[in-house]
Scaffold this motif. Structure first.
Motif, PDB file in Angstrom:
ATOM      1  N   GLN A 127       0.700  -1.201   0.041  1.00  0.00           N
ATOM      2  CA  GLN A 127      -0.063  -0.011   0.300  1.00  0.00           C
ATOM      3  C   GLN A 127       0.782   1.215  -0.199  1.00  0.00           C
ATOM      4  N   LEU A 128       0.416   2.299  -0.803  1.00  0.00           N
ATOM      5  CA  LEU A 128       1.296   3.406  -0.914  1.00  0.00           C
ATOM      6  C   LEU A 128       0.454   4.547  -0.752  1.00  0.00           C
ATOM      7  N   VAL A 129       0.973   5.707  -0.030  1.00  0.00           N
ATOM      8  CA  VAL A 129       0.061   6.664   0.381  1.00  0.00           C
ATOM      9  C   VAL A 129       0.796   7.957   0.193  1.00  0.00           C
ATOM     10  N   GLU A 130       0.270   8.761  -0.739  1.00  0.00           N
ATOM     11  CA  GLU A 130       1.040   9.817  -1.223  1.00  0.00           C
ATOM     12  C   GLU A 130       0.505  11.295  -0.377  1.00  0.00           C
ATOM     13  N   SER A 131       1.331  12.323  -0.196  1.00  0.00           N
ATOM     14  CA  SER A 131       0.828  13.517   0.324  1.00  0.00           C
ATOM     15  C   SER A 131       1.760  14.535  -0.091  1.00  0.00           C
ATOM     16  N   GLY A 132       1.577  15.892   0.004  1.00  0.00           N
ATOM     17  CA  GLY A 132       2.389  17.111  -0.108  1.00  0.00           C
ATOM     18  C   GLY A 132       2.224  17.650  -1.247  1.00  0.00           C
ATOM     19  N   GLY A 133       1.212  17.236  -2.030  1.00  0.00           N
ATOM     20  CA  GLY A 133       0.998  18.037  -3.408  1.00  0.00           C
ATOM     21  C   GLY A 133       0.360  19.519  -2.881  1.00  0.00           C
ATOM     22  N   GLY A 134       0.141  20.113  -4.135  1.00  0.00           N
ATOM     23  CA  GLY A 134      -0.716  21.653  -3.836  1.00  0.00           C
ATOM     24  C   GLY A 134      -0.142  22.705  -5.151  1.00  0.00           C
ATOM     25  N   GLY A 183       8.969  27.874  -7.807  1.00  0.00           N
ATOM     26  CA  GLY A 183       8.615  27.553  -6.537  1.00  0.00           C
ATOM     27  C   GLY A 183       8.925  26.126  -6.426  1.00  0.00           C
ATOM     28  N   SER A 184       9.065  25.556  -5.139  1.00  0.00           N
ATOM     29  CA  SER A 184       9.177  24.167  -4.590  1.00  0.00           C
ATOM     30  C   SER A 184       8.291  23.431  -4.077  1.00  0.00           C
ATOM     31  N   LEU A 185       8.175  22.038  -4.003  1.00  0.00           N
ATOM     32  CA  LEU A 185       7.279  21.233  -3.354  1.00  0.00           C
ATOM     33  C   LEU A 185       8.057  19.871  -2.941  1.00  0.00           C
ATOM     34  N   ARG A 186       7.525  19.395  -1.867  1.00  0.00           N
ATOM     35  CA  ARG A 186       8.082  17.867  -1.511  1.00  0.00           C
ATOM     36  C   ARG A 186       6.895  17.064  -1.404  1.00  0.00           C
ATOM     37  N   LEU A 187       6.992  15.985  -2.192  1.00  0.00           N
ATOM     38  CA  LEU A 187       6.082  15.012  -2.135  1.00  0.00           C
ATOM     39  C   LEU A 187       6.540  13.670  -1.257  1.00  0.00           C
TER      40      LEU A 187
END
Length: 122
Positions: free
Chosen positions: A3-10, A16-20
């Motif tokens: 099972q894989l659960v992502e987070s961190g989008g926006g 700019g920067s983001l970290r998933l």
């Protein structure tokens, strides 16, 4: 399968920067990130082999994105810098035991997260 659960989008402005993040319920030999923009096919972004730590990047993100894994937390990360509007997509975490898995073939991966939206405005 795990099972894989992502987070961190926006949503971010160009440059700019983001970290998933992607938390895995178990071990996989290879883990990676794919993305799918509206009206386009799913494309490979980057992947890493858990044992060796070897990493591979699509040409479009090399030098801007970095994949990493915290083995203690069984969590995969995607640090995305210098984001551009063309990076807008749903990003998916994926895993596989296939030692020949390729970014060119999403079908090589058999575990997928639910996806997280990344939107970059100009």
């Amino acid at each position: 399968q795990v099972q894989l659960v992502e987070s961190g989008g926006g949503s971010v402005q160009a440059g700019g920067s983001l970290r998933l993040s992607c938390v895995a319920s178990g071990y996989t030999y290879c883990m990676g990130w794919f993305r799918q923009a509206p009206g386009k096919e799913r494309e490979g972004v980057t992947h890493t082999y858990t044992g060796s730590g070897s990493t591979f990047y699509a040409n479009s993100v090399r030098g801007r994105f970095t994949i990493s894994k915290d083995h203690a937390k069984n969590t995969l990360y995607l640090q995305m810098n210098s984001l551009q509007p063309e990076d807008t997509a749903i990003y998916y975490c994926a895993g596989t035991y296939n030692v020949y898995a390729s970014l060119l073939h999403p079908g090589d991966f058999d575990s997928w997260g639910q996806g997280t939206q990344v939107t970059v405005s100009s």
